[in-house]
Motif scaffolding. Structure first.
Motif, PDB file in Angstrom:
ATOM      1  N   TYR A  95      -7.255  75.102  19.407  1.00  0.00           N
ATOM      2  CA  TYR A  95      -6.909  75.691  21.070  1.00  0.00           C
ATOM      3  C   TYR A  95      -7.881  74.650  22.027  1.00  0.00           C
ATOM      4  O   TYR A  95      -8.897  74.263  21.664  1.00  0.00           O
ATOM      5  N   PHE A  98      -8.545  76.311  28.516  1.00  0.00           N
ATOM      6  CA  PHE A  98      -7.997  75.789  29.592  1.00  0.00           C
ATOM      7  C   PHE A  98      -8.671  76.255  31.021  1.00  0.00           C
ATOM      8  O   PHE A  98      -8.790  75.346  31.871  1.00  0.00           O
ATOM      9  N   TYR A 115      -6.818  80.092  26.765  1.00  0.00           N
ATOM     10  CA  TYR A 115      -6.726  78.992  25.742  1.00  0.00           C
ATOM     11  C   TYR A 115      -5.061  78.549  25.801  1.00  0.00           C
ATOM     12  O   TYR A 115      -4.414  79.253  25.985  1.00  0.00           O
ATOM     13  N   GLN A 116      -5.152  77.061  25.400  1.00  0.00           N
ATOM     14  CA  GLN A 116      -3.780  76.599  24.988  1.00  0.00           C
ATOM     15  C   GLN A 116      -3.727  76.139  23.731  1.00  0.00           C
ATOM     16  O   GLN A 116      -4.837  75.286  23.591  1.00  0.00           O
ATOM     17  N   SER A 117      -2.815  76.089  22.856  1.00  0.00           N
ATOM     18  CA  SER A 117      -2.756  75.795  21.574  1.00  0.00           C
ATOM     19  C   SER A 117      -2.563  74.311  21.587  1.00  0.00           C
ATOM     20  O   SER A 117      -2.073  73.644  22.571  1.00  0.00           O
ATOM     21  N   TYR A 126       7.556  77.827  26.125  1.00  0.00           N
ATOM     22  CA  TYR A 126       6.114  78.232  25.968  1.00  0.00           C
ATOM     23  C   TYR A 126       4.890  77.077  26.476  1.00  0.00           C
ATOM     24  O   TYR A 126       4.212  77.178  26.032  1.00  0.00           O
ATOM     25  N   ASN A 128       3.882  75.902  28.962  1.00  0.00           N
ATOM     26  CA  ASN A 128       2.721  76.230  30.040  1.00  0.00           C
ATOM     27  C   ASN A 128       2.156  77.466  29.716  1.00  0.00           C
ATOM     28  O   ASN A 128       1.621  78.206  30.580  1.00  0.00           O
ATOM     29  N   TYR A 129       2.389  78.039  28.575  1.00  0.00           N
ATOM     30  CA  TYR A 129       1.750  79.415  28.285  1.00  0.00           C
ATOM     31  C   TYR A 129       0.150  79.218  27.875  1.00  0.00           C
ATOM     32  O   TYR A 129      -0.292  78.254  27.009  1.00  0.00           O
ATOM     33  N   LEU A 130      -0.383  80.149  28.280  1.00  0.00           N
ATOM     34  CA  LEU A 130      -1.909  80.406  28.116  1.00  0.00           C
ATOM     35  C   LEU A 130      -2.148  81.695  27.204  1.00  0.00           C
ATOM     36  O   LEU A 130      -1.580  82.691  27.621  1.00  0.00           O
ATOM     37  N   THR A 153       0.868  82.336  32.334  1.00  0.00           N
ATOM     38  CA  THR A 153       1.565  80.874  32.682  1.00  0.00           C
ATOM     39  C   THR A 153       0.204  80.152  33.328  1.00  0.00           C
ATOM     40  O   THR A 153      -0.240  80.563  34.297  1.00  0.00           O
ATOM     41  N   ILE A 154       0.132  78.710  33.237  1.00  0.00           N
ATOM     42  CA  ILE A 154      -0.623  78.283  33.911  1.00  0.00           C
ATOM     43  C   ILE A 154      -0.361  78.120  35.473  1.00  0.00           C
ATOM     44  O   ILE A 154       0.856  78.022  36.136  1.00  0.00           O
TER      45      ILE A 154
END
Length: 490
Positions: A95, A98, A115-117, A126, A128-130, A153-154
């Protein structure tokens, strides 16, 4: 010991002679939780398998608390060096850290990393998913030991809202088939976040077709049957756990309880509870009249200090069926949440909903008919003397849910096209009642058009509350018809 005492003596039969809407914020959180429950009950979606769904009795949550909806300062992290995240399954996933969230709970300054994968998601939605995995002082106690998650979301700016009332447990909390990332050390909060979902415990949902009831046990119950001294057969399901035992019992009697007067029924309950307490050397404690979805009942306590036994019981009588639900413990009164959950989970199924609803409607003075499907058709006239068809039907999407009434109000006439503004008006109306929805039918090529307003109310609703719901639905429909449809009756 507990079961043997109960088998011989507890169930002794004598001879028979307005709700306030939640605030908008609380309602929005409840809607969010309802959507999660719906997903859990869908055999096509994870995390539960079809056989596990049958035992699913719902998730447990903290009460909604706006204090746990906080504004956080979002600080982006420069660089994209991957972070190796441990998982519940033992593998490692990469990850990217972020950003960092700075906020307060109860005056304590706190931080969490988002975190972002590194691996792009399969679903573009997904992108922009954190993920915000975290542990707190409740982890391993009231909540899942490995921690919980928040989604984000970012953000475009440097300020975001974190709502811990929406904190959820990952799928690995419900099934070993899943592996999920674990909160890193920097995301372990020292405070207790008493919001969001609690620890999941697997109860066993039981549906008795013979007895016409459903209930949830802390574990798989045993089935038993025993003749009693009155020549009747007592059917019971029992489960023992530590110093507590859980029982649900039913028997078919010679009398029809629905034909008894209130005083006759009260006398029956008096004798039944007294005989049951004396049967194992106990005495009665607090007792009161109760009702379950319109079915009369009695709640009472039984105490046998010499044997160190204490019990809480509920008894209900519907038609020829008599039910008793009991929690019996050694050495202490059964006051814990498990006893409450067991007693509260009992529901009468069968066609019992039909007589209960019928009594409600009789007492409210409605004119109605019943069709082959068991739905009730009521004709309700408003002050404008326009007639609306109101349909009330029993509504049980899943036997693990509380049965409820689905109430519809319909207005309409033949129209060649949809009147301007009607759809917008229906959308505005959809916020006027709890769970109110609005639908349109037809309206093209000369087909009849119907405006349908509907709401769902719990089956335990009082006569007065049901009457208010029906009246408000009819008035809403009346106003819509007058404004957009016209004055023609259905």
């Amino acid at each position: 010991m507990i079961r043997s005492l109960l088998l011989v003596s507890l169930f002794v039969l004598p001879a028979v002679a307005q709700a306030q809407a939640p605030p908008p914020y609380e309602a929005s959180i409840q809607a969010h939780r309802d959507s999660i429950r719906t997903a859990f009950l869908d055999p096509e979606t994870p995390p539960l398998q079809p056989d596990e769904i049958a035992a699913f009795s719902g998730l447990d949550y903290y009460d909604v608390d706006p204090a746990y909806r906080v504004t956080a300062r979002f600080e982006r992290v420069e660089g994209d060096e991957p972070v190796a995240m441990n998982t519940s399954g033992g593998d490692i996933r990469d990850y990217r850290r972020f950003g960092t969230l700075h906020f307060e709970i109860g005056g304590a300054p706190l931080t969490l990393a988002a975190y972002q994968s590194v691996v792009p998601p399969e679903d573009p939605a997904y992108t922009n998913y954190l993920a915000i995995p975290f542990r707190d002082a409740t982890s391993g106690g009231a909540t899942y030991a490995a921690g919980r998650y928040l989604d984000l979301t970012i953000p475009e700016g440097d300020e975001v809202v974190l709502d811990f009332n929406e904190a959820y447990a990952p799928y690995c909390a419900y099934s070993p088939r899943y592996s999920c990332i674990l909160p890193p050390p920097e995301n372990r909060l020292t405070v207790a976040v008493e919001a969001g979902v609690k620890k999941y415990d697997v109860w066993t949902g039981v549906v008795s077709e013979e007895g016409g009831y459903s209930i949830a046990f802390p574990g798989p119950p045993l089935d038993q049957a025993q003749p009693n001294e009155n020549g009747l057969t007592l059917h019971m399901q029992t489960f023992e756990q530590g110093e507590a035992a859980y029982f649900v019992m039913h028997t078919v009697t010679e009398a029809d309880f629905d034909t008894l007067s209130a005083s006759e029924l009260a006398g029956f309950f008096d004798a039944a509870q007294q005989g049951g307490a004396q049967g194992f050397g106990g005495t009665l404690g607090h007792a009161e009249e109760i009702e379950l979805d319109g079915v009369p009942g009695r709640s009472f306590e039984v105490n046998a200090p010499e044997q160190s036994l204490y019990g809480r019981s509920r008894m209900f009588a519907s038609g020829r069926m008599l039910y008793q639900i009991l929690v019996l413990t050694e050495g202490r009164r059964p006051d814990g949440p498990e006893a409450d959950r067991f007693l509260d989970s009992f529901r009468i199924l069968e066609g019992g909903a039909t007589p209960r609803l019928q009594r409600l409607l009789d007492e409210a003075g409605y004119e109605y008919t019943v069709d082959d499907d068991g739905d009730y058709k009521l004709t309700f006239s408003t002050t404008g003397e326009r007639t609306h068809l109101v349909v009330i039907s029993t509504y049980t999407p899943d036997l693990t849910l509380v049965p409820s009434y689905e109430v519809w109000a319909l207005v309409g006439r033949g129209l060649s096209e949809l009147p301007a503004g009607l759809a917008e008006a229906l959308l505005r109306r959809s916020g006027d009642l709890p769970a109110l929805s609005a639908q349109l039918y037809g309206g093209s090529d000369g087909e009849p058009m119907l405006v349908a307003l509907s709401t769902v109310v719990e089956q335990g609703v009082s006569v007065a509350a049901l009457q208010r719901v029906v009246e408000q639905l009819a008035l809403e429909a009346d106003e819509l018809e007058a404004r957009f449809v016209g004055t023609d009756d259905l």
